[in-house]
Write an enzyme that holds these catalytic residues in place. Structure first.
Site, mmCIF file in Angstrom:
data_model
loop_
_atom_site.group_PDB
_atom_site.id
_atom_site.type_symbol
_atom_site.label_atom_id
_atom_site.label_comp_id
_atom_site.label_asym_id
_atom_site.label_seq_id
_atom_site.Cartn_x
_atom_site.Cartn_y
_atom_site.Cartn_z
ATOM 1 N N ASP A 188 0.842 -1.204 0.000
ATOM 2 C CA ASP A 188 0.000 0.000 0.000
ATOM 3 C C ASP A 188 0.873 1.249 0.000
ATOM 4 O O ASP A 188 0.567 2.231 0.647
ATOM 5 C CB ASP A 188 -0.929 -0.027 1.225
ATOM 6 C CG ASP A 188 -2.064 0.982 1.091
ATOM 7 O OD1 ASP A 188 -2.312 1.458 -0.036
ATOM 8 O OD2 ASP A 188 -2.694 1.298 2.113
ATOM 9 N N LYS A 191 2.375 3.462 -5.980
ATOM 10 C CA LYS A 191 1.896 2.379 -6.843
ATOM 11 C C LYS A 191 2.962 1.872 -7.820
ATOM 12 O O LYS A 191 2.936 0.710 -8.208
ATOM 13 C CB LYS A 191 0.626 2.820 -7.599
ATOM 14 C CG LYS A 191 -0.461 3.389 -6.653
ATOM 15 C CD LYS A 191 -0.727 2.534 -5.424
ATOM 16 C CE LYS A 191 -1.254 3.311 -4.237
ATOM 17 N NZ LYS A 191 -1.215 2.567 -2.963
ATOM 18 N N ASP A 216 -3.421 -2.994 -2.338
ATOM 19 C CA ASP A 216 -4.515 -2.012 -2.329
ATOM 20 C C ASP A 216 -4.424 -1.106 -3.569
ATOM 21 O O ASP A 216 -3.365 -1.006 -4.195
ATOM 22 C CB ASP A 216 -4.428 -1.162 -1.046
ATOM 23 C CG ASP A 216 -5.663 -0.278 -0.879
ATOM 24 O OD1 ASP A 216 -6.702 -0.576 -1.498
ATOM 25 O OD2 ASP A 216 -5.588 0.720 -0.136
ATOM 26 N N ASN A 217 -5.534 -0.454 -3.884
ATOM 27 C CA ASN A 217 -5.586 0.572 -4.950
ATOM 28 C C ASN A 217 -5.200 0.050 -6.325
ATOM 29 O O ASN A 217 -4.614 0.795 -7.117
ATOM 30 C CB ASN A 217 -4.651 1.759 -4.610
ATOM 31 C CG ASN A 217 -4.969 2.412 -3.296
ATOM 32 O OD1 ASN A 217 -4.119 2.463 -2.405
ATOM 33 N ND2 ASN A 217 -6.177 2.908 -3.137
ATOM 34 N N GLU A 246 -11.242 4.627 -0.565
ATOM 35 C CA GLU A 246 -11.527 5.056 0.808
ATOM 36 C C GLU A 246 -12.316 6.372 0.852
ATOM 37 O O GLU A 246 -12.001 7.314 0.138
ATOM 38 C CB GLU A 246 -10.224 5.208 1.619
ATOM 39 C CG GLU A 246 -9.092 5.995 0.949
ATOM 40 C CD GLU A 246 -8.168 5.123 0.106
ATOM 41 O OE1 GLU A 246 -8.603 4.069 -0.371
ATOM 42 O OE2 GLU A 246 -7.002 5.528 -0.075
HETATM 43 C C1 LIG Z 1 -1.652 4.890 0.783
HETATM 44 S S1 LIG Z 1 -0.538 5.392 2.029
HETATM 45 C C2 LIG Z 1 -0.558 4.019 3.151
HETATM 46 C C3 LIG Z 1 -1.857 3.887 3.888
HETATM 47 C C4 LIG Z 1 -1.836 2.867 4.991
HETATM 48 N N1 LIG Z 1 -1.410 1.572 4.528
HETATM 49 C C5 LIG Z 1 -3.213 2.750 5.584
HETATM 50 O O1 LIG Z 1 -4.057 2.110 4.955
HETATM 51 O O2 LIG Z 1 -3.442 3.287 6.654
HETATM 52 C C6 LIG Z 1 1.012 5.202 1.201
HETATM 53 C C7 LIG Z 1 2.227 5.442 2.077
HETATM 54 O O3 LIG Z 1 3.340 4.799 1.454
HETATM 55 C C8 LIG Z 1 4.490 5.559 1.741
HETATM 56 N N2 LIG Z 1 5.509 5.163 0.746
HETATM 57 C C9 LIG Z 1 5.553 5.515 -0.541
HETATM 58 N N3 LIG Z 1 6.593 4.935 -1.152
HETATM 59 C C10 LIG Z 1 7.231 4.190 -0.218
HETATM 60 C C11 LIG Z 1 8.381 3.365 -0.230
HETATM 61 N N4 LIG Z 1 9.092 3.161 -1.344
HETATM 62 N N5 LIG Z 1 8.734 2.765 0.923
HETATM 63 C C12 LIG Z 1 8.010 2.941 2.055
HETATM 64 N N6 LIG Z 1 6.908 3.713 2.116
HETATM 65 C C13 LIG Z 1 6.520 4.333 1.002
HETATM 66 C C14 LIG Z 1 4.021 6.993 1.645
HETATM 67 O O4 LIG Z 1 4.885 7.862 2.329
HETATM 68 C C15 LIG Z 1 2.630 6.895 2.247
HETATM 69 O O5 LIG Z 1 2.655 7.213 3.618
#
Ligand SMILES: C[S@@+](CC[C@H](N)C(=O)[O-])C[C@H]1O[C@@H](n2cnc3c(N)ncnc32)[C@H](O)[C@@H]1O
Length: 268
Positions: A188, A191, A216-217, A246
């Site tokens: 998640d 993408k 997800d997504n 969501e």
């Molecule tokens: C959609 S949100 C996650 C939502 C969470 N899983 C929830 O449902 O409560 C995506 C998160 O992924 C993090 N993210 C993006 N790329 C990443 C990476 N390469 N490694 C770790 N985290 C990452 C972003 O900073 C963001 O906080």
């Protein structure tokens, strides 16, 4: 200060354009995200002097019950439905996530992308005694919020929050975080990382026959390369769960891809 009015004017103009486009049904989910993340949230932050993630945490601390994960989830869902949209998995897709965690009963569960800790609370509350969740979050501010959310929910002993990019942390999981194999992975994060991180997990020997990837997504915003790869690979058996983005009525979905073992090279 002198530059603020033109900036605000530009933000409002952009907002108006996005609002009109929001009416175009086919792009409603994507535009909803743009409207919230690029227009509303920066404006709120500017006027309130804090961040949306801090406001979500504050709402939880004020309205949920310490040590009660369900009340934490309900407080976040209420805030994000009524006040500010946020990219948590949310309650509708969260119920699908719950069902998969209950079915798999993972001992070692990995999450890629923690944000404010909503899904970490959701999954950790269902873990059996002795099981653990590792959640990797790129943004150190979000990782800190996640840790506070888990502490408040009373789930800190079951969860390790790791701040950093997934692509750097995954190769360290075996040696630094004492992971042998993963029973389940919840993808998640951003993408475009779903496919490379799936290949990396396999390359690092972290997937066993039966490991469940839940992504997800996969419809909104969408992960076409990941979907095409797992659906066309003999190494995965896939099931799609249709749901909604969501806190919205835009169609989204979760993809469950069960790893069947290594019969071929790990290249798309
Ligand atoms: C959609 S949100 C996650 C939502 C969470 N899983 C929830 O449902 O409560 C995506 C998160 O992924 C993090 N993210 C993006 N790329 C990443 C990476 N390469 N490694 C770790 N985290 C990452 C972003 O900073 C963001 O906080």
């Amino acid at each position: 200060m002198l530059e603020a009015p033109p900036l605000l004017l530009a933000a409002f103009s952009l907002g108006l354009v996005l609002l009109v486009l929001l009416l175009c049904h086919s792009y409603s989910g994507f535009l909803l995200i743009c409207w919230n993340e690029l227009v509303l949230q920066p404006l709120y932050n500017l006027f309130m002097g804090d961040t949306k993630e801090q406001r979500i945490l504050r709402h939880v601390l004020q309205h949920a019950v310490a040590g009660d994960p369900q009340s934490v989830l309900e407080a976040i869902d209420t805030y994000c439905l009524q006040k500010e949209w946020a990219m948590n998995v949310g309650d509708k897709k969260g119920q699908i996530l719950d069902a998969v965690v209950r079915e798999q009963r993972p001992s070692v569960l990995l999450e890629l992308g923690a944000y404010c800790g909503y899904s970490a609370v959701r999954m950790a509350r269902l873990l059996e005694p002795g099981a653990r969740l590792l959640t990797i979050e790129l943004n150190p501010d979000y990782a800190a919020i996640t840790q506070q959310m888990l502490d408040f929910a009373g789930l800190q002993d079951r969860v390790t929050v790791v701040a950093g990019p997934s692509q750097d942390i995954i190769p360290q999981l075996k040696k630094k975080y004492d992971v042998d194999m993963l029973d389940m992975v919840f993808l998640d994060h951003w993408k475009d990382r779903y496919l490379p991180d799936t290949l990396l997990l396999e390359e690092c020997g972290l997937l066993r026959k039966g490991t469940v990837l839940l992504a997800d997504n996969v419809i909104c915003p969408g992960t076409p390369e990941f979907l095409a790869y797992v659906r066309n690979s003999s190494r995965f058996e896939c099931t799609h769960f249709t749901s909604y983005l969501e806190y919205s009525t835009a169609v989204d979905g979760l993809e469950k891809a069960v790893y069947m073992g290594q019969d071929g090279p790990a290249q798309p």
